[in-house]
Scaffold this motif. Structure first.
Motif, short mmCIF file in Angstrom:
data_model
loop_
_atom_site.label_atom_id
_atom_site.label_comp_id
_atom_site.label_asym_id
_atom_site.label_seq_id
_atom_site.Cartn_x
_atom_site.Cartn_y
_atom_site.Cartn_z
N GLN A 103 3.66 1.68 -0.28
CA GLN A 103 4.82 1.05 0.36
C GLN A 103 5.02 -0.39 -0.08
OE1 GLN A 103 4.07 1.57 4.56
NE2 GLN A 103 4.63 3.73 4.51
N LYS A 104 4.15 -0.86 -0.95
CA LYS A 104 4.20 -2.24 -1.47
C LYS A 104 4.19 -3.27 -0.35
CE LYS A 104 6.29 -0.73 -5.69
NZ LYS A 104 7.28 -0.79 -6.69
N GLN A 105 3.38 -3.00 0.64
CA GLN A 105 3.19 -3.93 1.76
C GLN A 105 1.92 -4.74 1.45
OE1 GLN A 105 3.56 -2.24 5.67
NE2 GLN A 105 5.20 -0.86 5.03
N TRP A 106 2.08 -5.72 0.59
CA TRP A 106 0.92 -6.41 0.01
C TRP A 106 0.17 -7.26 1.02
CZ3 TRP A 106 0.31 -3.46 -3.75
CH2 TRP A 106 1.37 -3.02 -4.55
N GLN A 107 0.87 -7.88 1.94
CA GLN A 107 0.18 -8.69 2.96
C GLN A 107 -0.70 -7.79 3.83
OE1 GLN A 107 -0.10 -11.86 3.31
NE2 GLN A 107 1.64 -12.82 2.34
N LYS A 108 -0.15 -6.65 4.21
CA LYS A 108 -0.92 -5.73 5.04
C LYS A 108 -2.11 -5.16 4.26
CE LYS A 108 2.73 -4.40 8.24
NZ LYS A 108 3.56 -3.31 8.78
N LEU A 109 -1.89 -4.88 2.97
CA LEU A 109 -2.98 -4.38 2.13
C LEU A 109 -4.08 -5.43 2.02
CD1 LEU A 109 -4.21 -2.20 0.33
CD2 LEU A 109 -2.82 -3.09 -1.57
N HIS A 111 0.71 -9.53 -6.97
CA HIS A 111 1.83 -9.05 -6.16
C HIS A 111 2.48 -10.13 -5.30
CE1 HIS A 111 0.92 -5.03 -7.49
NE2 HIS A 111 -0.32 -5.17 -7.08
N LEU A 112 1.70 -11.14 -4.92
CA LEU A 112 2.25 -12.16 -4.04
C LEU A 112 2.49 -13.48 -4.77
CD1 LEU A 112 0.10 -11.41 -0.87
CD2 LEU A 112 2.46 -10.73 -1.32
N TYR A 120 -0.43 1.41 2.22
CA TYR A 120 0.18 0.08 2.06
C TYR A 120 0.52 -0.21 0.59
CZ TYR A 120 -0.86 -1.11 6.92
OH TYR A 120 -0.90 -1.14 8.29
#
Length: 195
Positions: free
Chosen positions: A20-26, A57-58, A17
């Motif tokens: 893939q820069k999928q910060w919410q999932k991370l 990141h968010l 994650y």
């Protein structure tokens, strides 16, 4: 509690994650880790990682503050979260929260020197940032409870008392300083200032 095979799976998913820069999932992976483990250090670490994701990141600083606070609630004095909250509260000029954070650090301090350091920080916050020198007096008195010979605390007590218009407290602090001064002329000058 998480099973042994669970940790490598969490780590692999977290790496995926992050790449893939999928910060919410991370963040959700770390939330799951925090909920699945009974180890306080690991839970605090997971919340601190979540906080870092929310901040960096968010762009959700308030969420980051909440997760760092949660980490400190689990492991009082948890260094990464303590440092982050100190920085975040300072940047946002949330000085009452910063003073409270330092107060908790005093309570958890392992040695007198650390207690004194945090009490000075509390005193300066009340004196300067919060414009409440009368409340700073309490912090400086607490330093003297730890080390009755601390001249810096006596001077800070004098300054805060003067700024607060608490002249009885100022006179007491000047008399306290006079007791600590071996030189008779200096002692007399201090007592003269006390009136």
């Amino acid at each position: 509690a998480a099973e042994k095979g669970y940790v490598p799976a969490i780590q692999a998913l977290a790496k995926l994650y992050a790449r893939q820069k999928q910060w919410q999932k991370l963040a959700a992976v770390h939330a799951g880790e925090a909920e699945a483990t009974s180890d306080p250090q690991r839970r605090a670490s997971a919340y601190a990682r979540m906080a870092q994701i929310y901040e960096s990141h968010l762009g959700q600083v308030e969420q980051a503050v909440q997760y760092h606070a949660r980490a400190l609630g689990i492991v009082p004095g948890y260094a990464p979260s303590f440092k982050a909250l100190t920085r975040l509260y300072t940047q946002a000029q949330r000085f009452p929260e910063l003073a409270e954070l330092y107060e908790r650090a005093v309570d958890g301090a392992a040695d007198d020197e650390t207690k004194i350091t945090y009490l000075f920080k509390v005193g300066r916050l009340y004196e300067d940032a919060l414009q409440a020198p009368a409340q700073a007096l309490t912090a400086y008195r607490r330093i003297l409870d730890v080390d009755g010979q601390h001249l810096g605390a006596i001077h800070a007590l004098q300054r805060a008392a003067e700024r607060a218009g608490r002249f009885k407290d100022l006179v007491q602090a000047l008399e306290l300083e006079a007791q600590k001064i071996p030189d008779k002329r200096q002692r007399l000058a201090i007592l003269h200032r006390a009136g």
